[in-house]
Design a protein around this motif. Structure first.
Motif, PDB file in Angstrom:
ATOM      1  N   SER A  55       0.838  -1.217   0.000  1.00 12.20           N
ATOM      2  CA  SER A  55       0.000   0.000   0.000  1.00 12.20           C
ATOM      3  C   SER A  55       0.865   1.257   0.000  1.00 12.20           C
ATOM      4  O   SER A  55       0.505   2.245  -0.627  1.00 12.20           O
ATOM      5  CB  SER A  55      -0.961   0.139   1.175  1.00 12.20           C
ATOM      6  N   ALA A  56       2.033   1.184   0.654  1.00 13.16           N
ATOM      7  CA  ALA A  56       2.904   2.372   0.671  1.00 13.16           C
ATOM      8  C   ALA A  56       3.555   2.585  -0.695  1.00 13.16           C
ATOM      9  O   ALA A  56       3.792   3.724  -1.105  1.00 13.16           O
ATOM     10  CB  ALA A  56       3.969   2.210   1.739  1.00 13.16           C
ATOM     11  N   LEU A  57       3.860   1.479  -1.398  1.00 12.12           N
ATOM     12  CA  LEU A  57       4.518   1.570  -2.712  1.00 12.12           C
ATOM     13  C   LEU A  57       3.619   0.866  -3.726  1.00 12.12           C
ATOM     14  O   LEU A  57       3.756  -0.336  -3.951  1.00 12.12           O
ATOM     15  CB  LEU A  57       5.896   0.891  -2.674  1.00 12.12           C
ATOM     16  N   PRO A  58       2.688   1.576  -4.340  1.00  9.55           N
ATOM     17  CA  PRO A  58       1.654   0.918  -5.152  1.00  9.55           C
ATOM     18  C   PRO A  58       2.171   0.148  -6.366  1.00  9.55           C
ATOM     19  O   PRO A  58       1.443  -0.646  -6.932  1.00  9.55           O
ATOM     20  CB  PRO A  58       0.761   2.086  -5.593  1.00  9.55           C
ATOM     21  N   ARG A  59       3.444   0.359  -6.757  1.00  8.07           N
ATOM     22  CA  ARG A  59       3.963  -0.400  -7.908  1.00  8.07           C
ATOM     23  C   ARG A  59       4.450  -1.781  -7.501  1.00  8.07           C
ATOM     24  O   ARG A  59       4.785  -2.598  -8.352  1.00  8.07           O
ATOM     25  CB  ARG A  59       5.151   0.335  -8.517  1.00  8.07           C
ATOM     26  N   VAL A  60       4.530  -2.029  -6.209  1.00  2.00           N
ATOM     27  CA  VAL A  60       5.172  -3.263  -5.736  1.00  2.00           C
ATOM     28  C   VAL A  60       4.204  -4.443  -5.674  1.00  2.00           C
ATOM     29  O   VAL A  60       3.069  -4.309  -5.198  1.00  2.00           O
ATOM     30  CB  VAL A  60       5.813  -3.024  -4.348  1.00  2.00           C
ATOM     31  N   ARG A  61       4.656  -5.585  -6.197  1.00  2.00           N
ATOM     32  CA  ARG A  61       3.915  -6.858  -6.096  1.00  2.00           C
ATOM     33  C   ARG A  61       4.876  -7.888  -5.500  1.00  2.00           C
ATOM     34  O   ARG A  61       6.083  -7.788  -5.700  1.00  2.00           O
ATOM     35  CB  ARG A  61       3.522  -7.397  -7.476  1.00  2.00           C
ATOM     36  N   PHE A  62       4.304  -8.883  -4.832  1.00  2.00           N
ATOM     37  CA  PHE A  62       5.139  -9.943  -4.255  1.00  2.00           C
ATOM     38  C   PHE A  62       4.808 -11.277  -4.910  1.00  2.00           C
ATOM     39  O   PHE A  62       3.634 -11.618  -5.076  1.00  2.00           O
ATOM     40  CB  PHE A  62       4.909 -10.035  -2.741  1.00  2.00           C
ATOM     41  N   LEU A  63       5.853 -12.002  -5.266  1.00  2.00           N
ATOM     42  CA  LEU A  63       5.673 -13.356  -5.785  1.00  2.00           C
ATOM     43  C   LEU A  63       6.364 -14.311  -4.803  1.00  2.00           C
ATOM     44  O   LEU A  63       7.600 -14.363  -4.725  1.00  2.00           O
ATOM     45  CB  LEU A  63       6.307 -13.474  -7.184  1.00  2.00           C
ATOM     46  N   PHE A  64       5.554 -15.009  -4.024  1.00  2.00           N
ATOM     47  CA  PHE A  64       6.092 -15.952  -3.039  1.00  2.00           C
ATOM     48  C   PHE A  64       6.314 -17.291  -3.728  1.00  2.00           C
ATOM     49  O   PHE A  64       5.411 -17.798  -4.398  1.00  2.00           O
ATOM     50  CB  PHE A  64       5.109 -16.128  -1.880  1.00  2.00           C
ATOM     51  N   VAL A  65       7.491 -17.861  -3.565  1.00  2.00           N
ATOM     52  CA  VAL A  65       7.770 -19.177  -4.148  1.00  2.00           C
ATOM     53  C   VAL A  65       7.807 -20.192  -3.007  1.00  2.00           C
ATOM     54  O   VAL A  65       8.670 -20.122  -2.132  1.00  2.00           O
ATOM     55  CB  VAL A  65       9.120 -19.182  -4.900  1.00  2.00           C
ATOM     56  N   ASP A  66       6.832 -21.073  -3.004  1.00  2.00           N
ATOM     57  CA  ASP A  66       6.832 -22.132  -1.990  1.00  2.00           C
ATOM     58  C   ASP A  66       7.674 -23.281  -2.522  1.00  2.00           C
ATOM     59  O   ASP A  66       7.289 -23.967  -3.469  1.00  2.00           O
ATOM     60  CB  ASP A  66       5.398 -22.594  -1.693  1.00  2.00           C
ATOM     61  N   ASP A  67       8.829 -23.473  -1.906  1.00  2.00           N
ATOM     62  CA  ASP A  67       9.808 -24.422  -2.426  1.00  2.00           C
ATOM     63  C   ASP A  67       9.614 -25.803  -1.800  1.00  2.00           C
ATOM     64  O   ASP A  67      10.448 -26.280  -1.039  1.00  2.00           O
ATOM     65  CB  ASP A  67      11.209 -23.869  -2.126  1.00  2.00           C
ATOM     66  N   GLY A  68       8.491 -26.421  -2.122  1.00  2.00           N
ATOM     67  CA  GLY A  68       8.227 -27.778  -1.616  1.00  2.00           C
ATOM     68  C   GLY A  68       8.229 -27.854  -0.097  1.00  2.00           C
ATOM     69  O   GLY A  68       8.736 -28.831   0.478  1.00  2.00           O
ATOM     70  N   SER A  69       7.669 -26.839   0.564  1.00  2.00           N
ATOM     71  CA  SER A  69       7.666 -26.830   2.039  1.00  2.00           C
ATOM     72  C   SER A  69       6.924 -28.033   2.589  1.00  2.00           C
ATOM     73  O   SER A  69       5.950 -28.514   1.994  1.00  2.00           O
ATOM     74  CB  SER A  69       6.983 -25.567   2.560  1.00  2.00           C
ATOM     75  N   ARG A  70       7.386 -28.486   3.786  1.00  2.00           N
ATOM     76  CA  ARG A  70       6.745 -29.645   4.419  1.00  2.00           C
ATOM     77  C   ARG A  70       5.747 -29.206   5.477  1.00  2.00           C
ATOM     78  O   ARG A  70       5.000 -29.985   6.008  1.00  2.00           O
ATOM     79  CB  ARG A  70       7.815 -30.543   5.048  1.00  2.00           C
ATOM     80  N   ASP A  71       5.755 -27.910   5.820  1.00  2.00           N
ATOM     81  CA  ASP A  71       4.820 -27.420   6.835  1.00  2.00           C
ATOM     82  C   ASP A  71       3.615 -26.748   6.145  1.00  2.00           C
ATOM     83  O   ASP A  71       3.315 -27.055   4.986  1.00  2.00           O
ATOM     84  CB  ASP A  71       5.541 -26.460   7.798  1.00  2.00           C
ATOM     85  N   ASP A  72       2.954 -25.818   6.836  1.00  2.00           N
ATOM     86  CA  ASP A  72       1.738 -25.211   6.268  1.00  2.00           C
ATOM     87  C   ASP A  72       2.016 -23.911   5.492  1.00  2.00           C
ATOM     88  O   ASP A  72       1.125 -23.081   5.332  1.00  2.00           O
ATOM     89  CB  ASP A  72       0.722 -24.951   7.391  1.00  2.00           C
ATOM     90  N   THR A  73       3.237 -23.747   5.006  1.00  2.00           N
ATOM     91  CA  THR A  73       3.583 -22.537   4.247  1.00  2.00           C
ATOM     92  C   THR A  73       2.570 -22.269   3.135  1.00  2.00           C
ATOM     93  O   THR A  73       2.109 -21.142   2.938  1.00  2.00           O
ATOM     94  CB  THR A  73       4.997 -22.688   3.618  1.00  2.00           C
TER      95      THR A  73
END
Ligand SMILES: Nc1nc2c(ncn2[C@@H]2O[C@H](COP(=O)(O)OP(=O)(O)O)[C@@H](O)[C@H]2O)c(=O)[nH]1
Ligand SMILES: [Mg+2]
Length: 277
Positions: A55-73
């Protein structure tokens, strides 16, 4: 069948188009996409700072990469995306391939959206997201800069909290990395980096990295090679270290003693092939 002059014209046209395509920068977007590699981060990952940053930087997007996590990521990430689908995306990878490969896959996906800039940031927010605005501002103010690296320098007036052991190991490692790269770099390992998208579209992220933990050094090697600055001593090739205002060690690091040893061995392997290929 085409006459030779017609064929020559056609070939010229094709090569003119190819030259124009090469000369024209591909990225016209304004987005800044930050790839966040996540392996078993279900407990450490908190959505609020990411949403506040977007919200502070409206151009910013996040791409989360879940790397085969074994927990509830995955569950945590899916819930975050459901809250803010315009600024959060998730790239699920079925098997754990390590931070370097997760970042690489994320960056390649991000580049497909023709952003202005692409970067990566550790999920534990050891580097607070408040810093990101300065990274973007630097790329905009300095057209010659193509890579901004967060650098943990404990200057007076800054809030850099690093355990003494990690600090001294880090200094040792950085000195060795500088030697391998032939570049006077202070801190290669900070998990906050931003790139001008046009500069890394080719030759940096296309091929898997050779090591699991040294992607930052491999990226520097590749960038120096692509920009023709490898071994040129003082050339910085558009690489800029930005001293951070704040950084803190976050508990739960996955970099264990044996992995540090592995990283040291990998550094020697990289030293043996300094061309970065
Ligand atoms: N994709 C992926 N990311 C990892 C792996 N191990 C750690 N990470 C991520 O890399 C980042 C830094 O990891 P962290 O454990 O905090 O390491 P450190 O602070 O550098 O010692 C975090 O975003 C982790 O989720 C892994 O095996 N795969
Ligand atoms: Mg960490």
């Amino acid at each position: 069948m085409k006459s030779s002059s017609a064929r020559g014209r056609a070939e010229n046209d094709v090569s003119a188009v190819a030259t124009a395509a090469r000369a024209e920068p591909v990225s016209h977007g304004t987005d800044v996409v930050i790839v966040v590699p996540c392996f078993d981060e279900g407990k450490r990952l908190h959505g609020e700072p990411f949403l506040a940053c977007a919200s502070a930087l409206p151009r910013v997007r996040f791409l989360f990469v879940d790397d085969g996590s074994r927990d509830d990521t995955r569950v945590v990430l899916d819930a975050l995306r459901a809250r803010a689908p315009a600024v959060v995306d998730v790239l699920p990878l079925e098997t754990n391939g390590g931070k370097a490969e997760a970042v690489r896959r994320g960056v390649l996906q991000a580049l497909g959206g023709l952003p202005y800039a692409v970067g990566y940031w550790d999920a534990d927010l050891a580097t607070p997201l408040d810093e990101l605005g300065r990274f973007v501002e630097l790329l905009e103010r300095r057209p010659e800069v193509v890579m901004v690296m967060g650098s943990r320098v404990a200057l007076l007036g800054r809030d850099i909290r690093r355990s003494p052991l990690r600090h001294y190991l880090g200094r040792l490692f950085a000195t060795a990395a500088s030697w391998v790269l032939g570049l006077r770099v202070y801190d290669t390992q900070c998990g906050a980096k931003l790139f001008r998208a046009d500069a890394v579209r080719e030759g940096i992220f296309d091929i898997p990295f050779a090591t699991r933990w040294l992607l930052d050094i491999e990226i520097l090697q590749r960038l120096l090679r692509v920009r023709g600055a490898l071994g040129s001593g003082e050339a910085t090739a558009g690489i800029h270290e930005l001293p951070l205002e704040a950084w803190r060690d976050v508990r739960g690091s996955k970099l264990s003693g044996p992995q540090m040893l592995r990283a040291a061995i990998d550094l020697l392997r990289l030293a043996a092939r300094p061309s970065g290929t």
